[in-house]
Scaffold this active site. Structure first.
Site, short mmCIF file in Angstrom:
data_model
loop_
_atom_site.label_atom_id
_atom_site.label_comp_id
_atom_site.label_asym_id
_atom_site.label_seq_id
_atom_site.Cartn_x
_atom_site.Cartn_y
_atom_site.Cartn_z
N LYS A 38 8.98 8.73 -6.85
CA LYS A 38 9.45 10.08 -7.23
C LYS A 38 9.52 10.98 -6.02
O LYS A 38 8.83 10.76 -5.02
CB LYS A 38 8.53 10.72 -8.28
CG LYS A 38 7.10 11.07 -7.82
CD LYS A 38 6.94 12.46 -7.20
CE LYS A 38 5.52 12.67 -6.68
NZ LYS A 38 5.29 13.35 -5.48
N ASP B 60 -0.62 12.27 -11.83
CA ASP B 60 0.81 11.92 -11.85
C ASP B 60 1.11 10.72 -12.75
O ASP B 60 2.27 10.36 -12.93
CB ASP B 60 1.28 11.53 -10.43
CG ASP B 60 1.44 12.74 -9.52
OD1 ASP B 60 1.41 13.88 -10.04
OD2 ASP B 60 1.55 12.54 -8.30
P1 ATP Z 1 0.65 10.97 -4.50
O1 ATP Z 1 2.00 11.53 -4.15
O2 ATP Z 1 0.43 10.70 -5.96
O3 ATP Z 1 -0.51 11.64 -3.82
P2 ATP Z 1 1.13 8.98 -2.56
O4 ATP Z 1 2.54 8.54 -2.73
O5 ATP Z 1 0.86 9.98 -1.47
O6 ATP Z 1 0.62 9.50 -3.93
P3 ATP Z 1 0.16 6.33 -3.01
O7 ATP Z 1 1.16 5.42 -2.36
O8 ATP Z 1 0.23 6.47 -4.46
O9 ATP Z 1 0.21 7.75 -2.30
O10 ATP Z 1 -1.29 5.80 -2.55
C1 ATP Z 1 -2.39 6.58 -2.28
C2 ATP Z 1 -3.58 5.66 -2.02
O11 ATP Z 1 -3.89 4.96 -3.23
C3 ATP Z 1 -3.33 4.59 -0.98
O12 ATP Z 1 -3.82 4.98 0.27
C4 ATP Z 1 -4.03 3.35 -1.51
O13 ATP Z 1 -5.23 3.12 -0.83
C5 ATP Z 1 -4.37 3.67 -2.96
N1 ATP Z 1 -3.74 2.70 -3.91
C6 ATP Z 1 -4.34 2.07 -4.92
N2 ATP Z 1 -3.50 1.28 -5.59
C7 ATP Z 1 -2.29 1.43 -5.02
C8 ATP Z 1 -1.01 0.86 -5.27
N3 ATP Z 1 -0.79 0.00 -6.26
N4 ATP Z 1 0.00 1.25 -4.47
C9 ATP Z 1 -0.21 2.14 -3.47
N5 ATP Z 1 -1.38 2.68 -3.17
C10 ATP Z 1 -2.45 2.34 -3.94
#
Ligand code: ATP
Length: 283
Positions: free
Chosen positions: A12, A138
């Site tokens: 997203k 989210d």
């Molecule tokens: P948000 O925008 O919701 O803060 P994001 O896009 O910045 O999320 P994500 O890629 O969702 O960040 O990941 C955040 C952290 O969650 C990662 O550093 C990782 O350690 C942990 N994590 C746990 N499971 C997953 C997964 N399936 N995919 C990605 N990260 C994961």
């Protein structure tokens, strides 16, 4: 060998992200427009006879498998339903990690939808979304993955029922943004008062010119303060005479919107030096 369920976990972007205030529970009251992208991870789930939950990812996501958000979701889901079968969850990651694209939440939402199908539970999307909230604010959005306004911590959803289909270029600098630090740095006095109304009108009317004018992310100045390494990209984007660009979530990903895919392809070449680039579109 039983059947395998396949779910797409869509990334997203935030077309609009405003912080309305700090709450008693230390979270911030948010108002966001969430838009799903074609860019997605693939989540494949099948039963295991040995009762174990196994999560496999093609790139390392967490040190311990048990910390993968898909593992936690599966474990709680099976417990809630009293299911003693095991499951194997394979995640093919395409969404950049910790990038502001909510890839983890997307995998969690896809896991819940997949388990619901695999075990023929028959939960509605709303029921799955309510259950998903415990894994992250989210996740209710990620269960639905439709363009919407998200309020509260991000869990209260108002669907906008439009398909924008807009070409989108993502640039993700190789910077580990600490979302927590960004929120700690945020001071409400310095949050610009930008209203959501024009953005929602732009979406309802599929008005591209208005939409790109109204792109807004209240976290951006605070992310840039915490992570100076992101600033060169921001400065380059500012010089580029773009129709519309913004940061997604707490960054570091920036996205550029254009109706012209050819133009985005050219920009992709020019911006490669700033990070991982992905050409996709809003669905
Ligand atoms: P948000 O925008 O919701 O803060 P994001 O896009 O910045 O999320 P994500 O890629 O969702 O960040 O990941 C955040 C952290 O969650 C990662 O550093 C990782 O350690 C942990 N994590 C746990 N499971 C997953 C997964 N399936 N995919 C990605 N990260 C994961």
């Amino acid at each position: 060998m039983g059947r395998t369920i396949k779910e797409k976990a869509l990334a997203k972007i935030n077309l609009y992200l405003n912080v309305l205030g700090k709450r008693e529970d230390q979270y911030h009251e948010l108002e966001m427009v969430m838009a799903p992208l074609k860019l997605h991870d693939t989540v494949e789930i099948r039963k295991r006879q040995d009762g174990k939950i196994i999560v496999e990812t093609d790139v390392a996501v967490t040190e311990r498998m048990e910390d993968n958000i898909a593992y936690r979701a599966a474990s709680e889901f099976l417990k809630k339903r009293g299911i003693d079968s095991g499951v194997e969850i394979r995640i093919t990651k395409r969404i950049p990690i910790a990038a502001g694209l909510a890839g983890g939440s997307a995998d969690c939402g896809a896991t819940l939808r997949g388990l619901n199908r695999l075990f023929k539970i028959g939960y509605s999307r709303e029921e799955l979304a309510d259950f998903g909230e415990q894994f992250g604010a989210d996740v209710p959005y990620a269960v639905h993955q439709k363009i919407c306004i998200a309020r509260g911590k991000g869990e209260k959803l108002l669907f906008l029922d439009r398909r924008l289909r807009l070409p989108t270029l993502l640039i993700t600098p190789d910077v580990q943004v600490s979302t927590r630090k960004v929120y700690e740095t945020l001071s409400m006095e310095r949050v610009e008062p930008v209203k959501i109304t024009k953005m929602t009108n732009a979406i309802y009317n599929c008005n591209f010119d208005l939409l790109v004018r109204e792109l807004h992310n209240a976290l951006e100045p605070f992310t840039l303060e915490c992570h100076e390494e992101v600033r060169p990209l921001k400065e380059r984007l500012e010089q580029m005479d773009l129709e519309g660009y913004s940061m997604s979530g707490s960054g570091p990903t920036y996205f550029i919107l254009s109706k012209d895919t050819g133009r985005l392809k050219k920009l992709q070449k020019e911006l490669e030096v700033y990070g991982t680039t992905t050409l996709t579109r809003i669905v």
